[in-house]
Write an enzyme that holds these catalytic residues in place. Structure first.
Site, PDB file in Angstrom:
ATOM      1  N   HIS A   1      58.943  96.708  60.643  1.00 18.02           N
ATOM      2  CA  HIS A   1      59.305  95.606  59.740  1.00 18.02           C
ATOM      3  C   HIS A   1      60.791  95.257  59.882  1.00 18.02           C
ATOM      4  O   HIS A   1      61.546  95.218  58.907  1.00 18.02           O
ATOM      5  CB  HIS A   1      58.973  95.971  58.289  1.00 18.02           C
ATOM      6  CG  HIS A   1      58.693  94.773  57.433  1.00 18.02           C
ATOM      7  ND1 HIS A   1      57.732  94.754  56.452  1.00 18.02           N
ATOM      8  CD2 HIS A   1      59.255  93.535  57.407  1.00 18.02           C
ATOM      9  CE1 HIS A   1      57.713  93.574  55.848  1.00 18.02           C
ATOM     10  NE2 HIS A   1      58.635  92.819  56.415  1.00 18.02           N
TER      11      HIS A   1
ATOM     12  N   GLY B   1      55.700  76.899  58.843  1.00 16.17           N
ATOM     13  CA  GLY B   1      56.732  76.828  57.827  1.00 16.17           C
ATOM     14  C   GLY B   1      58.094  77.039  58.457  1.00 16.17           C
ATOM     15  O   GLY B   1      58.306  76.742  59.640  1.00 16.17           O
TER      16      GLY B   1
ATOM     17  N   ASP C   1      55.093  93.489  63.737  1.00 10.80           N
ATOM     18  CA  ASP C   1      56.253  93.945  62.975  1.00 10.80           C
ATOM     19  C   ASP C   1      55.859  94.263  61.541  1.00 10.80           C
ATOM     20  O   ASP C   1      56.663  94.765  60.772  1.00 10.80           O
ATOM     21  CB  ASP C   1      57.365  92.889  62.985  1.00 10.80           C
ATOM     22  CG  ASP C   1      58.657  93.401  62.368  1.00 10.80           C
ATOM     23  OD1 ASP C   1      59.056  94.532  62.716  1.00 10.80           O
ATOM     24  OD2 ASP C   1      59.255  92.694  61.533  1.00 10.80           O
TER      25      ASP C   1
END
Length: 313
Positions: A286, A156, A262
């Site tokens: 994150h 994507g 992450d």
């Protein structure tokens, strides 16, 4: 009567200023997660809510807000924290920010690939721990990108951004697995393959797919056993796609050789989880979209979504 909007977290002023033009805005004045009891109290009577990925917007919250609630705008790409089906039943519009953070996430993923491949944190720790002595020819050797195969699970916006950024590193092949062929894949020379091929042939495998019943926990001991010897695994998508206990065991067995995460499940990962002490695994909190430009643009996008939905212009 004025239109009421509530923001569940402190966000950049660039987003707040959009809402303050014509809305009666109130907010939780902290970057920390709003306590549940406060959330239920403050959403009462609101026409719109701007939330974050840490706010569980379930039926209880919708009930607390009341029937006048028309829109929930989230400062995130994902909407897994929102009961979308319940919102649909009630005619509540759910809006997200899918296009804003892709470049930041792709850049961070490339950073994580290089950190893991070149064993950078091991080197930094060695310096801090006084282990850096005279030069040794085989000490903390990683591998280069040149001549390698880059694998991407989900081509994507983010997956394509990773491929586009890593291709100039003299990558020999780019392969990807997805539900269907992506027309734009040819611009980076990427080839669609099945999942077993992706696992077996990728030197660097980046997980960029969405969480679905098919992908959740799909990276488990069976998948790791099929990975190429000496390969590395990177996950900047969603923590639920990887079985963390199986990953710890796989890293200790040497396949994959190393990993960079992450995202974890849960977040944060418990401090006593074995992956937290596994030297072959780098875990970041994150940070994939943590740049000022992205945060400001996400705030502006989420605020604009809420503003337009409530006022129509």
């Amino acid at each position: 009567m004025s239109v009421q909007a509530y923001i569940t977290r402190q966000i950049p002023e660039e987003g707040m200023s959009i809402l303050k033009k014509k809305l009666n805005v109130s907010s939780w004045c902290s970057e920390n997660v709003m306590p549940r009891e406060d959330l239920l109290k403050h959403v009462k009577g609101m026409n719109g809510i701007l939330c974050t990925i840490s706010d569980n917007m379930d039926k209880e919250v919708l009930d607390a807000a009341g029937p006048q609630l028309k829109v929930i705008s989230t400062l995130s790409v994902g909407t897994g924290h929102i009961d979308v089906s319940e919102c649909k039943k009630r005619g509540i519009e759910v809006l997200n920010t899918p296009d804003v953070a892709s470049d930041s996430a792709a850049e961070f993923t490339v950073t994580l690939v290089l950190l893991v491949a070149r064993r950078l944190l091991e080197g930094m720790d060695a310096v801090k721990n006084g282990e850096w002595g005279l030069w040794k020819p085989m000490w903390i050797c990683g591998f280069e990108m040149g001549g390698r195969t880059l694998g991407i699970h989900g081509l994507g916006r983010v997956g394509f951004g990773i491929a586009r950024r890593l291709k100039p590193f003299n990558i020999e092949r780019i392969i990807y697995h997805d539900l269907y062929h992506k027309e734009y894949a040819s611009s980076v020379g990427a080839t669609l393959v099945d999942l077993p091929t992706l696992l077996a042939e990728s030197d660097m495998l980046c997980i960029c797919c969405a969480p679905t019943p098919q992908t959740i926990k799909s990276f488990n001991k069976e998948a790791f056993a099929k990975m190429k010897e000496g390969s590395i695994l990177i996950n900047t998508s969603r923590g639920v796609i990887v079985d963390h206990n199986d990953l710890d065991a796989a890293l200790k067995a040497g396949r994959p050789m190393a990993a960079g995460l992450d995202v974890t499940d849960p977040e944060p990962l418990p401090i006593d989880h074995p992956l937290m002490k596994n030297p072959k695994c780098i875990i970041t909190p994150h940070q994939g979209t943590s740049t000022w430009a992205t945060r400001i643009n996400m705030a502006k996008a989420a605020a604009s979504n809420l503003y337009i939905s409530l006022l129509g212009h």
